[in-house]
Structure formats: structure tokens, C-alpha cells
Design a protein around this motif. Structure first.
Motif, PDB file in Angstrom:
ATOM      1  N   LEU A  87       0.826  -1.203   0.000  1.00  0.00           N
ATOM      2  CA  LEU A  87       0.000   0.000   0.000  1.00  0.00           C
ATOM      3  C   LEU A  87       0.866   1.261   0.000  1.00  0.00           C
ATOM      4  O   LEU A  87       0.519   2.268  -0.628  1.00  0.00           O
ATOM      5  N   ASP A  88       2.011   1.206   0.679  1.00  0.00           N
ATOM      6  CA  ASP A  88       2.951   2.341   0.638  1.00  0.00           C
ATOM      7  C   ASP A  88       3.500   2.539  -0.771  1.00  0.00           C
ATOM      8  O   ASP A  88       3.640   3.683  -1.238  1.00  0.00           O
ATOM      9  N   SER A  89       3.798   1.434  -1.449  1.00  0.00           N
ATOM     10  CA  SER A  89       4.279   1.525  -2.830  1.00  0.00           C
ATOM     11  C   SER A  89       3.206   2.112  -3.739  1.00  0.00           C
ATOM     12  O   SER A  89       3.493   2.918  -4.634  1.00  0.00           O
ATOM     13  N   MET A  90       1.945   1.710  -3.500  1.00  0.00           N
ATOM     14  CA  MET A  90       0.843   2.263  -4.274  1.00  0.00           C
ATOM     15  C   MET A  90       0.762   3.775  -4.091  1.00  0.00           C
ATOM     16  O   MET A  90       0.574   4.526  -5.059  1.00  0.00           O
ATOM     17  N   LYS A  91       0.936   4.232  -2.858  1.00  0.00           N
ATOM     18  CA  LYS A  91       0.883   5.671  -2.591  1.00  0.00           C
ATOM     19  C   LYS A  91       2.018   6.416  -3.286  1.00  0.00           C
ATOM     20  O   LYS A  91       1.827   7.535  -3.794  1.00  0.00           O
ATOM     21  N   MET A  92       3.209   5.824  -3.315  1.00  0.00           N
ATOM     22  CA  MET A  92       4.353   6.468  -3.968  1.00  0.00           C
ATOM     23  C   MET A  92       4.133   6.560  -5.478  1.00  0.00           C
ATOM     24  O   MET A  92       4.414   7.590  -6.101  1.00  0.00           O
ATOM     25  N   VAL A  93       3.619   5.483  -6.078  1.00  0.00           N
ATOM     26  CA  VAL A  93       3.335   5.508  -7.507  1.00  0.00           C
ATOM     27  C   VAL A  93       2.223   6.502  -7.809  1.00  0.00           C
ATOM     28  O   VAL A  93       2.261   7.239  -8.795  1.00  0.00           O
ATOM     29  N   LYS A  94       1.230   6.533  -6.950  1.00  0.00           N
ATOM     30  CA  LYS A  94       0.129   7.485  -7.107  1.00  0.00           C
ATOM     31  C   LYS A  94       0.644   8.926  -7.068  1.00  0.00           C
ATOM     32  O   LYS A  94       0.201   9.785  -7.840  1.00  0.00           O
ATOM     33  N   LYS A  95       1.601   9.188  -6.196  1.00  0.00           N
ATOM     34  CA  LYS A  95       2.146  10.537  -6.051  1.00  0.00           C
ATOM     35  C   LYS A  95       3.006  10.941  -7.237  1.00  0.00           C
ATOM     36  O   LYS A  95       2.936  12.088  -7.706  1.00  0.00           O
ATOM     37  N   HIS A  96       3.805  10.004  -7.769  1.00  0.00           N
ATOM     38  CA  HIS A  96       4.824  10.381  -8.745  1.00  0.00           C
ATOM     39  C   HIS A  96       4.527   9.938 -10.181  1.00  0.00           C
ATOM     40  O   HIS A  96       5.028  10.563 -11.127  1.00  0.00           O
ATOM     41  N   LEU A  97       3.737   8.871 -10.367  1.00  0.00           N
ATOM     42  CA  LEU A  97       3.596   8.297 -11.707  1.00  0.00           C
ATOM     43  C   LEU A  97       2.163   8.125 -12.184  1.00  0.00           C
ATOM     44  O   LEU A  97       1.889   8.211 -13.380  1.00  0.00           O
ATOM     45  N   ASN A  98       1.232   7.829 -11.265  1.00  0.00           N
ATOM     46  CA  ASN A  98      -0.131   7.495 -11.667  1.00  0.00           C
ATOM     47  C   ASN A  98      -1.114   8.060 -10.639  1.00  0.00           C
ATOM     48  O   ASN A  98      -1.557   7.359  -9.731  1.00  0.00           O
ATOM     49  N   PRO A  99      -1.469   9.330 -10.780  1.00  0.00           N
ATOM     50  CA  PRO A  99      -2.277  10.002  -9.745  1.00  0.00           C
ATOM     51  C   PRO A  99      -3.671   9.422  -9.549  1.00  0.00           C
ATOM     52  O   PRO A  99      -4.308   9.689  -8.527  1.00  0.00           O
ATOM     53  N   ASN A 100      -4.150   8.633 -10.489  1.00  0.00           N
ATOM     54  CA  ASN A 100      -5.506   8.084 -10.386  1.00  0.00           C
ATOM     55  C   ASN A 100      -5.549   6.678  -9.785  1.00  0.00           C
ATOM     56  O   ASN A 100      -6.629   6.099  -9.649  1.00  0.00           O
ATOM     57  N   LEU A 101      -4.408   6.140  -9.420  1.00  0.00           N
ATOM     58  CA  LEU A 101      -4.346   4.764  -8.926  1.00  0.00           C
ATOM     59  C   LEU A 101      -5.087   4.614  -7.607  1.00  0.00           C
ATOM     60  O   LEU A 101      -4.910   5.411  -6.679  1.00  0.00           O
ATOM     61  N   GLU A 102      -5.940   3.575  -7.528  1.00  0.00           N
ATOM     62  CA  GLU A 102      -6.706   3.301  -6.317  1.00  0.00           C
ATOM     63  C   GLU A 102      -6.756   1.797  -6.069  1.00  0.00           C
ATOM     64  O   GLU A 102      -6.448   0.997  -6.955  1.00  0.00           O
ATOM     65  N   LEU A 103      -7.179   1.431  -4.865  1.00  0.00           N
ATOM     66  CA  LEU A 103      -7.418   0.024  -4.525  1.00  0.00           C
ATOM     67  C   LEU A 103      -8.832  -0.347  -4.952  1.00  0.00           C
ATOM     68  O   LEU A 103      -9.796   0.292  -4.530  1.00  0.00           O
ATOM     69  N   PHE A 104      -8.954  -1.356  -5.802  1.00  0.00           N
ATOM     70  CA  PHE A 104     -10.257  -1.795  -6.298  1.00  0.00           C
ATOM     71  C   PHE A 104     -10.919  -2.768  -5.339  1.00  0.00           C
ATOM     72  O   PHE A 104     -12.122  -2.696  -5.075  1.00  0.00           O
ATOM     73  N   GLY A 105     -10.136  -3.704  -4.824  1.00  0.00           N
ATOM     74  CA  GLY A 105     -10.714  -4.684  -3.923  1.00  0.00           C
ATOM     75  C   GLY A 105      -9.687  -5.671  -3.404  1.00  0.00           C
ATOM     76  O   GLY A 105      -8.614  -5.843  -3.977  1.00  0.00           O
ATOM     77  N   VAL A 106     -10.039  -6.301  -2.284  1.00  0.00           N
ATOM     78  CA  VAL A 106      -9.205  -7.317  -1.650  1.00  0.00           C
ATOM     79  C   VAL A 106      -9.954  -8.645  -1.705  1.00  0.00           C
ATOM     80  O   VAL A 106     -11.133  -8.718  -1.335  1.00  0.00           O
ATOM     81  N   LEU A 107      -9.266  -9.671  -2.181  1.00  0.00           N
ATOM     82  CA  LEU A 107      -9.884 -10.982  -2.377  1.00  0.00           C
ATOM     83  C   LEU A 107      -9.262 -11.999  -1.427  1.00  0.00           C
ATOM     84  O   LEU A 107      -8.052 -12.233  -1.462  1.00  0.00           O
ATOM     85  N   LEU A 108     -10.069 -12.598  -0.594  1.00  0.00           N
ATOM     86  CA  LEU A 108      -9.599 -13.645   0.305  1.00  0.00           C
ATOM     87  C   LEU A 108      -9.526 -14.974  -0.444  1.00  0.00           C
ATOM     88  O   LEU A 108     -10.494 -15.377  -1.101  1.00  0.00           O
ATOM     89  N   THR A 109      -8.387 -15.647  -0.359  1.00  0.00           N
ATOM     90  CA  THR A 109      -8.149 -16.879  -1.115  1.00  0.00           C
ATOM     91  C   THR A 109      -7.649 -17.986  -0.180  1.00  0.00           C
ATOM     92  O   THR A 109      -7.275 -17.738   0.962  1.00  0.00           O
ATOM     93  N   LEU A 110      -7.656 -19.216  -0.724  1.00  0.00           N
ATOM     94  CA  LEU A 110      -7.141 -20.384  -0.003  1.00  0.00           C
ATOM     95  C   LEU A 110      -7.830 -20.555   1.351  1.00  0.00           C
ATOM     96  O   LEU A 110      -7.208 -20.908   2.352  1.00  0.00           O
ATOM     97  N   TYR A 111      -9.127 -20.327   1.348  1.00  0.00           N
ATOM     98  CA  TYR A 111      -9.903 -20.380   2.584  1.00  0.00           C
ATOM     99  C   TYR A 111     -10.299 -21.811   2.921  1.00  0.00           C
ATOM    100  O   TYR A 111     -10.792 -22.552   2.068  1.00  0.00           O
ATOM    101  N   ASP A 112     -10.087 -22.193   4.158  1.00  0.00           N
ATOM    102  CA  ASP A 112     -10.504 -23.504   4.670  1.00  0.00           C
ATOM    103  C   ASP A 112     -11.402 -23.263   5.876  1.00  0.00           C
ATOM    104  O   ASP A 112     -10.919 -22.897   6.960  1.00  0.00           O
TER     105      ASP A 112
END
Length: 266
Positions: free
Chosen positions: A175-200
Motif C-alpha cells: 500500500l505504501d508503494s501504491m501511494k508512492m506511484v500514485k504521487k509520482h507516476l499514476n495520480p488516479n491509482l486506487e485500490l479496487f478490492g481485496v480478495l480472500l483466497t485459499l480459505y478452509d
């Protein structure tokens, strides 16, 4: 017939999602293959870009990752070949791919000395983006130049998190990397969703992870949870999506459910 001969039916703007987690083994490739196939079932036109040198998404569609060297993402990134020359049909309805081959293993090193190195993938995608409803970028399990290219090119991020010990490890750094890219390279970048996997559902740990992730991410967590199933694990070894390998099982049911959520959220 090329990908341009099939027109997309949706009137929504195209959406480019990077499927990303710096940890390996969390279900990124499984999700790239089966979510795209589920969307294809629903008449969405999908492009998958395999940006992981391991090439698991490529082989998951039954494509030999040691061939197709004239049709791979390396050629787009380093030789600036246009996407029209790289995209191939997966054989899964409405789903196309720019595969990874053995060449991609050297891409991090080769990109290091290139001009505008962070924008190479964006330059590949932009001319053909409007041809597709969804573009998925399957990222490598690292935060190197390939992943930075994905973050620069994507509209949003889809983050699979496995329901296992240390599930949240590294997510804060991502998420910190996302913020850095958002600041310097891609101002529109956002988190779309979190997917839980390998659930037992039988284990206390899986249920604890579900609660922890839902508490941390709230409504960004998809309601669909991908279970740990033998069939989902076996399907890639046959070069088939879960809908080809075991279409009536729990894994297929969950990826169909996820596709509905993605369409509604897009």
C-alpha cells in the motif's frame, strides 16, 4: 480473426486491474485465469497480461510459455512491439492474453537502463485499452520494475490475500508503494478490492484471517471468498480454467460469484 474483430458489448469504460501481492502463492495467477474466464462467460471481453516471469498464467491457459517468443510481453516492454502483434487468443471465450515467455526472466535487468522505464507497459496498453472491458495484469511477487510498470499502467489494484499465517505480511508495504506511484507516476491509482483466497472453513486460522482482513479493509473486501480446493490446484497442470476442468464445483461457483461482484463494482 483478431481481437479487434470481436467488439465489446458493455457501455462501461474499460478497467485495467493489476492483480498484485508481493507474496507468492496467494492465488494471483489462479485469479487472473479464472476471473477472466468467468467474465468471458458473461460476455465481457478480457485481456490478460502475464507480467510474472514464472509464466503461471500463461501455462494456466494451456499456452507453452517456452514458445510464442514473437508474442510476449517482453517484446512490448523492451522492443516496443505494438500490442496488436503480441495478443493471442486463449481459446477461452472472449479472453485474450499477452503471454510471458522465458525472455521475461531478464526484463528487470534489461529495463534498468531504459528511458521512461516505468511507463513501458502503459505505452503497450493505451492504444488497445478501449478494445476490452477488463485488462488484468498478473504481477510478479516482488516490488521491482515490472510491478512498478503494472502500478503505472493500472487504473486500480486487486489484491489477493491468502487465509493463512502471516496473511497481512507485506500488505502495508504494498500500500505504501501504491501511494508512492500514485504521487509520482499514476495520480488516479486506487485500490479496487481485496480478495480472500485459499480459505478452509474448518480451520480457526482461516476464519481469524477473514475477520482481520474484513476489519482492516471494510467494504473493499469482496464478499466472495475463494476456497482451497483440489480442483482449483489441479486445473493449471492440465492447462485448463476451472470452467473447463470442473465447471460444476465450488471453485467455479466462487469465481462466477466474484465476476458478478467485479462487474457491479467496475
Amino acid at each position: 480473426m483478431t481481437f479487434r474483430d470481436i467488439k465489446r458489448k458493455s457501455t462501461k469504460p474499460p478497467l485495467c486491474l493489476a492483480i498484485i501481492n508481493q507474496k507468492g502463492g496467494v492465488g494471483k495467477s489462479t485469479t487472473a485465469v479464472n476471473l477472466s474466464a468467468a467474465l468471458g462467460e458473461r460476455n465481457r471481453k478480457v485481456l490478460v497480461i502475464d507480467l510474472d516471469p514464472q509464466g503461471n498464467t500463461t501455462s494456466g491457459f494451456g499456452i507453452d510459455k517456452n514458445k510464442n517468443r514473437n508474442h510476449d510481453i517482453y517484446n512490448g516492454l523492451l522492443q516496443e512491439d505494438p500490442a496488436d502483434d503480441l495478443i493471442i487468443n486463449t481459446g477461452t471465450p472472449n479472453v485474450y492474453i499477452i503471454p510471458a515467455t522465458i525472455q521475461l526472466a531478464s526484463a528487470e535487468l534489461d529495463l534498468a537502463s531504459e528511458m521512461a522505464r516505468e511507463n513501458r507497459l502503459k505505452d503497450v496498453i493505451d492504444p488497445i485499452k478501449d478494445e476490452f472491458d477488463f485488462i488484468f495484469i498478473d504481477c510478479p511477487p516482488s516490488l521491482g520494475l515490472l510491478t512498478i510498470n503494472a502500478l503505472t499502467a493500472a487504473d486500480k489494484l486487486l489484491v489477493p490475500i491468502q487465509c493463512e499465517f502471516y496473511a497481512m505480511e507485506g500488505v502495508t508495504k504494498l500500500l505504501d508503494s501504491m501511494k508512492m506511484v500514485k504521487k509520482h507516476l499514476n495520480p488516479n491509482l486506487e485500490l479496487f478490492g481485496v480478495l480472500l483466497t485459499l480459505y478452509d472453513k474448518r480451520t480457526t486460522l482461516s476464519n481469524q484471517v477473514v475477520e482481520e482482513v474484513q476489519s482492516f479493509f471494510g467494504d473493499l473486501t469482496f464478499k466472495t471468498i475463494i476456497p482451497r480446493t483440489v480442483k482449483l490446484s489441479e486445473a493449471p497442470s492440465y492447462g485448463e480454467t476451472i470452467f473447463q476442468y470442473f465447471p460444476k464445483g465450488k471453485g467455479a461457483e466462487c469465481y462466477r460469484s466474484l465476476a458478478k461482484e467485479v462487474i457491479n463494482r467496475a
